[in-house]
Design a protein around this motif. Structure first.
Motif, short mmCIF file in Angstrom:
data_model
loop_
_atom_site.label_atom_id
_atom_site.label_comp_id
_atom_site.label_asym_id
_atom_site.label_seq_id
_atom_site.Cartn_x
_atom_site.Cartn_y
_atom_site.Cartn_z
N GLN A 2 -6.26 73.20 44.96
CA GLN A 2 -5.75 72.34 43.91
C GLN A 2 -4.66 73.08 43.13
O GLN A 2 -4.79 74.26 42.81
CB GLN A 2 -6.87 71.92 42.96
CG GLN A 2 -7.93 71.05 43.63
CD GLN A 2 -9.01 70.64 42.67
OE1 GLN A 2 -9.10 71.16 41.57
NE2 GLN A 2 -9.83 69.69 43.08
N ASN A 3 -3.57 72.34 42.84
CA ASN A 3 -2.47 72.93 42.09
C ASN A 3 -2.70 72.78 40.60
O ASN A 3 -3.06 71.70 40.12
CB ASN A 3 -1.15 72.25 42.46
CG ASN A 3 -0.74 72.56 43.89
OD1 ASN A 3 -0.90 73.68 44.35
ND2 ASN A 3 -0.19 71.56 44.57
N ASN A 4 -2.50 73.85 39.86
CA ASN A 4 -2.47 73.77 38.41
C ASN A 4 -1.06 73.42 37.98
O ASN A 4 -0.08 73.76 38.65
CB ASN A 4 -2.89 75.10 37.79
CG ASN A 4 -4.38 75.32 37.90
OD1 ASN A 4 -5.06 74.64 38.65
ND2 ASN A 4 -4.89 76.28 37.15
N SER A 42 6.55 63.15 28.95
CA SER A 42 5.82 64.33 29.41
C SER A 42 6.38 64.71 30.77
O SER A 42 6.66 63.84 31.60
CB SER A 42 4.32 64.05 29.51
OG SER A 42 3.76 63.84 28.22
N ALA A 43 6.57 66.01 30.97
CA ALA A 43 7.13 66.51 32.23
C ALA A 43 6.18 67.58 32.78
O ALA A 43 5.63 68.39 32.03
CB ALA A 43 8.51 67.10 31.99
N TYR A 44 6.01 67.57 34.10
CA TYR A 44 5.02 68.45 34.73
C TYR A 44 5.65 69.28 35.84
O TYR A 44 6.44 68.77 36.64
CB TYR A 44 3.87 67.62 35.29
CG TYR A 44 3.13 66.83 34.24
CD1 TYR A 44 2.06 67.37 33.54
CD2 TYR A 44 3.53 65.53 33.92
CE1 TYR A 44 1.39 66.66 32.57
CE2 TYR A 44 2.88 64.80 32.93
CZ TYR A 44 1.81 65.37 32.26
OH TYR A 44 1.16 64.65 31.30
N VAL A 45 5.27 70.55 35.88
CA VAL A 45 5.74 71.47 36.91
C VAL A 45 4.54 72.26 37.42
O VAL A 45 3.65 72.64 36.65
CB VAL A 45 6.83 72.42 36.35
CG1 VAL A 45 6.33 73.19 35.13
CG2 VAL A 45 7.33 73.38 37.42
N GLU A 73 1.11 72.71 27.62
CA GLU A 73 -0.29 72.91 27.95
C GLU A 73 -0.44 73.18 29.44
O GLU A 73 0.39 72.76 30.25
CB GLU A 73 -1.14 71.69 27.56
CG GLU A 73 -0.84 70.45 28.37
CD GLU A 73 -1.86 69.33 28.15
OE1 GLU A 73 -3.02 69.66 27.79
OE2 GLU A 73 -1.51 68.16 28.34
N GLU A 74 -1.48 73.89 29.80
CA GLU A 74 -1.79 74.10 31.21
C GLU A 74 -2.88 73.13 31.62
O GLU A 74 -3.86 72.92 30.90
CB GLU A 74 -2.25 75.54 31.47
CG GLU A 74 -2.55 75.80 32.94
CD GLU A 74 -2.84 77.26 33.25
OE1 GLU A 74 -3.34 77.53 34.37
OE2 GLU A 74 -2.56 78.11 32.39
N ILE A 75 -2.70 72.51 32.78
CA ILE A 75 -3.63 71.50 33.26
C ILE A 75 -4.14 71.94 34.62
O ILE A 75 -3.35 72.26 35.52
CB ILE A 75 -2.92 70.13 33.39
CG1 ILE A 75 -2.26 69.75 32.05
CG2 ILE A 75 -3.89 69.05 33.81
CD1 ILE A 75 -1.29 68.60 32.15
#
Length: 277
Positions: A2-4, A42-45, A73-75
């Motif tokens: 799974q990618n964080n 919100s943007a996610y990398v 934040e880290e998800i």
């Protein structure tokens, strides 16, 4: 495995234009998913692709024309449907049209539009999309050859087809909007929408009975002559993407080119104008 993800939650003012520019700039980096929020986006990398200097080349963050702040934040893992569901509520337009995501229940609205928002803007939540839909709902567009310029998620093109317009060209300069519009047109069983990636330069040798342009003031003013040149006599031009204080500039451009003002919708400080040729 799974990618964080690292999530950036941006507050943007003014929201519509600022968010469009921000998403375009972030899209040139490792960011892979964007979600429209009430105050911005919100943007996610992926964490493995992230570095602390990832925003160094984002020019809009240093622009005096926009006020942008963000939190990080880290998800552990992102369930994108869940994220969209949290940020995307069904939209009801005058009890006649419902715009919803696939995970929302259908109601008894006459026009039911299902879109997968993904990274694109134009979900119907913004005032401008809402007002343009209102124009379409009260205008007989049956059989009208139509252009949806700056189509975003193609909501307005889809509604136009549901209202009887055809054929319809939907154009957006953003590749993700282009791809998302194709997907949404197919999802809503549209048979008369052709999606193109590009700008007003694609309009050569085309003529339309109805032109829908929900972009921003500067692009509208820059491309207004192209719209007028492509609009048939008696044709309708629907414009939005600007504020009430921008009306004199838009109206002057339209009237000096021979268009006649018909009607205005206003929602908060945003406006949408209708002209005929």
């Amino acid at each position: 495995m799974q990618n964080n993800y690292i999530g950036y939650h941006f507050s943007v003012e003014p929201k519509e234009l600022g968010s469009e520019i921000l998403i375009a700039e972030l899209g040139e980096t490792a960011f892979e998913s964007f979600i429209e929020t009430e105050n911005g986006l919100s943007a996610y990398v992926q964490k493995e692709l992230w570095n602390e200097n990832i925003l160094d080349d984002i020019q809009i963050l240093h622009s005096e024309e926009f006020t942008i702040s963000y939190t990080i934040e880290e998800i552990e893992q992102v369930n994108w449907n869940e994220e969209w569901e949290k940020n995307f509520e069904p939209i009801d337009i005058d009890g006649i049209c419902q715009i919803r995501a696939p995970f929302h229940e259908k109601n008894d609205a006459q026009y039911d539009i299902v879109i997968e928002p993904k990274m694109s803007f134009g979900t119907g939540h913004h005032e401008t999309t809402f007002m343009m839909a209102q124009h379409l709902l009260e205008t007989d567009v049956t059989g009208m050859k139509t252009l949806d310029m700056g189509c975003g998620t193609a909501i307005l093109a889809i509604l136009a087809e549901m209202r009887g317009a055809q054929p319809i060209d939907a154009i957006d300069i953003d590749n993700w909007c282009y791809l998302n519009s194709i997907e949404n047109a197919e999802r809503n069983n549209c048979k008369h929408i052709t999606v193109y990636e590009g700008n007003a330069s694609l309009l050569v040798d085309q003529q339309y009975d109805l032109i829908i342009a929900n972009i921003n003031r500067n692009i509208l003013l820059n491309d207004m002559q192209a719209y007028v040149d492509r609009l048939n006599k008696g044709g309708i031009l629907l414009l939005s993407g600007f504020y009430e204080e921008d009306i004199p500039f838009i109206d002057a451009s339209c009237t000096e080119k021979g268009l006649t003002y018909v009607k205005k919708f206003q929602k908060n400080n945003w406006v949408s104008l209708k002209y005929v040729n």
